[in-house]
Design an enzyme around this catalytic site. Structure first.
Site, short mmCIF file in Angstrom:
data_model
loop_
_atom_site.label_atom_id
_atom_site.label_comp_id
_atom_site.label_asym_id
_atom_site.label_seq_id
_atom_site.Cartn_x
_atom_site.Cartn_y
_atom_site.Cartn_z
N ASP A 144 0.57 -1.08 -0.41
CA ASP A 144 -0.20 -0.11 -0.09
C ASP A 144 0.05 1.65 -0.19
O ASP A 144 0.03 2.06 0.24
CB ASP A 144 -0.87 0.06 1.35
CG ASP A 144 -0.29 -0.44 2.46
OD1 ASP A 144 0.34 -1.07 2.54
OD2 ASP A 144 -0.04 0.62 2.90
N ASP A 153 4.41 7.96 0.39
CA ASP A 153 4.58 7.64 1.59
C ASP A 153 6.38 7.81 2.51
O ASP A 153 6.60 6.45 3.44
CB ASP A 153 4.03 6.51 2.20
CG ASP A 153 2.79 6.73 1.43
OD1 ASP A 153 1.49 7.43 1.31
OD2 ASP A 153 1.67 5.56 1.49
#
Length: 501
Positions: A264, A274
């Site tokens: 993810d 991220d």
């Protein structure tokens, strides 16, 4: 290398940004529409003029109250359609099921008229709870937001594919992590925030129609050149695999460690995405783990190439219903290893100032990393000082040689290296110039970020901006900023970073 200057263009005020949200035009199953949760009494912590320039936003807007309110989630950006997207993923190799934007809210995309032209999505990270928050509070903290801001812009200056960071806003509102910390919102920018886990979500739920809708959306927006291929979904997997392999090679070459390479957190565009418990290699250790919660070392520096390959296989599994034959998916995935190896070899040759390629170069590289490992040599300083090596004057090696505990081992390797350079008639001056263009003097060392964070927590944001300015020119000598290239102080050995943000 630093990006070349772009031709001057007219800049836009905040309310002139043309924004739409094409992801919000997908069926409602892909997202939840919601407004950000207002942040009490927000203030600007830092802003990137370079990032603003990508969307022609006037950096003077940073000083306006409207800017702070907008990118804190307190004021709607005209034309935006705020949403939180759903996705799933494998976390530390284990299927975690549904995840989603637990604290990120996508406002939409704006024109990015650079070269090549395109669009960049604007996303608020830390903008409050969403249906995907999973017991979280939907907030980010100042500490992690500053780290993501600085590293996003530092990676861009290093030429590594990455999401960008427009700004960070803060508030005195406190949230609980290991201890109470103040809240912040980071505004991130990327052509798309779709990740491997976005496809896994629909595959593991057995929803092929939604899987196809998402794949078509990504191809049409980000890979239009693939649309007319015989099997565009196989081509999509192949291109994402290639980009991922190249990105990982760039990470390894600069000593960057992501820390949480879950599916993810893997970008469908091959972007560094991220930023959580990341780190740049200092004392070289191939087994170094930058995330202190990664007890098994799954995401150690040496594991990153293997894990990225595993993640591509997870994406291939998710795309298989669209690709059709397993053999076609396998063929797309098989490009990873040769692409990674070729890219890394090219990067290492450039880092060592080699203009040609020889079969024995892999032995030279292996021997280099072996002596670096044995002496835990500082990664950035080694490669930077290596550029100053003189072909016919070993007495000038002292600054480089002194990085090693085992100086005799360095001397042995240096003989091999000099012999290799002589075989291609290398010249000191042009080689030094070329090596300094690819071996950064300045990277975001953990202690530098911590110093900036400590000051910011006292409402002094000057060090964040100063550090940003240094990191935007990582290959320049910057003699006035020499201290930012120094080895970490003793207290830095106690710094730890984790997934808590």
């Amino acid at each position: 290398m630093n990006a070349p200057d772009r031709p001057a263009r007219n800049t836009l005020r905040l309310d002139e940004l043309p924004i739409r949200n094409s992801f919000a035009e997908l069926p409602p199953a892909f997202y939840t529409r919601l407004q950000p949760t207002p942040l009490p009494d927000p203030y600007l912590v830092c802003g990137s003029a370079a990032a603003a320039g990508l969307i022609d936003l006037d950096p003077a807007e940073f000083s306006s109250r409207e800017f702070v309110e907008t990118f804190s989630g307190n004021r709607a950006l005209p034309g935006s359609t705020p949403i939180a997207a759903v996705y799933s993923g494998h976390q530390f190799g284990v299927w975690a099921g549904q995840l989603g934007d637990g604290r990120a809210i996508l406002l939409g995309e704006v024109e990015a008229p650079g070269t090549p032209p395109g669009t960049l999505e604007l996303q608020l990270k830390g903008a409050g709870m969403t249906p995907y928050s999973r017991m979280g509070d939907g907030r980010a903290v100042l500490r992690s937001s500053i780290r993501e801001f600085l590293c996003s812009e530092a990676m861009a200056a290093l030429g590594i594919p990455t999401s960008r960071a427009l700004c960070v806003t803060g508030s005195d509102q406190r949230v609980m992590r290991e201890m109470p910390e103040t809240s912040a919102v980071a505004t991130r920018m990327a052509p798309s925030f779709v990740r491997f886990g976005s496809f896994e979500h629909w595959f593991y739920n057995g929803r092929k129609d939604e899987l196809k809708i998402l794949a078509d959306h990504v191809i049409d927006r980000c890979y239009p050149e693939l649309r007319d291929d015989k099997n565009p979904y196989q081509s999509l997997l192949s291109e994402v695999t290639r980009r991922t392999a190249h990105m990982i090679a760039q990470w390894q070459a600069v000593g960057f460690m992501h820390g949480v390479m879950n599916t993810d957190n893997m970008s469908i565009l091959g972007l560094t995405l991220d930023y959580g418990p990341f780190g740049f290699m200092e004392a070289f250790d191939a087994q170094h783990i930058c995330n202190h919660t990664d007890q098994q070392g799954r995401y150690a520096y040496s594991m990153q190439p293997q894990i990225a390959h595993w993640n591509c296989y997870a994406l291939g599994q998710a795309l298989l219903p669209l690709i059709g034959a397993v053999e076609d998916a396998q063929a797309a995935l098989e490009i990873y290893q040769p692409e990674y190896k070729a890219k890394l070899n090219a990067l290492l040759q450039a880092k060592l100032g080699l203009q040609t390629s020889e079969p024995e170069d892999s032995s030279l590289f292996d021997a280099m990393f072996s002596i670096m490992q044995a002496s835990h040599v500082d990664f950035p300083q080694f490669f930077r000082k290596l550029g100053d090596l003189r072909l016919d004057d070993a007495t000038a090696d002292a600054p480089l040689r002194d990085l090693f505990i085992d100086r005799a081992a360095f001397d042995t390797w240096a003989v091999q290296y000099r012999s290799r350079l002589k075989r291609e008639n290398s010249q000191d001056a042009p080689r030094r110039l070329a090596m300094h263009r690819v071996n950064p003097k300045y990277v975001l060392r953990n202690y530098l970020a911590q110093v900036a964070i400590d000051k910011a927590q006292e409402k002094d944001f000057s060090e964040v901006q100063r550090l940003l300015q240094v990191l935007e020119r990582p290959y320049d000598e910057q003699p006035e900023n020499e201290r930012y290239a120094a080895l970490p102080p003793d207290w830095a050995a106690h710094l730890e970073v984790s997934c808590s943000s």
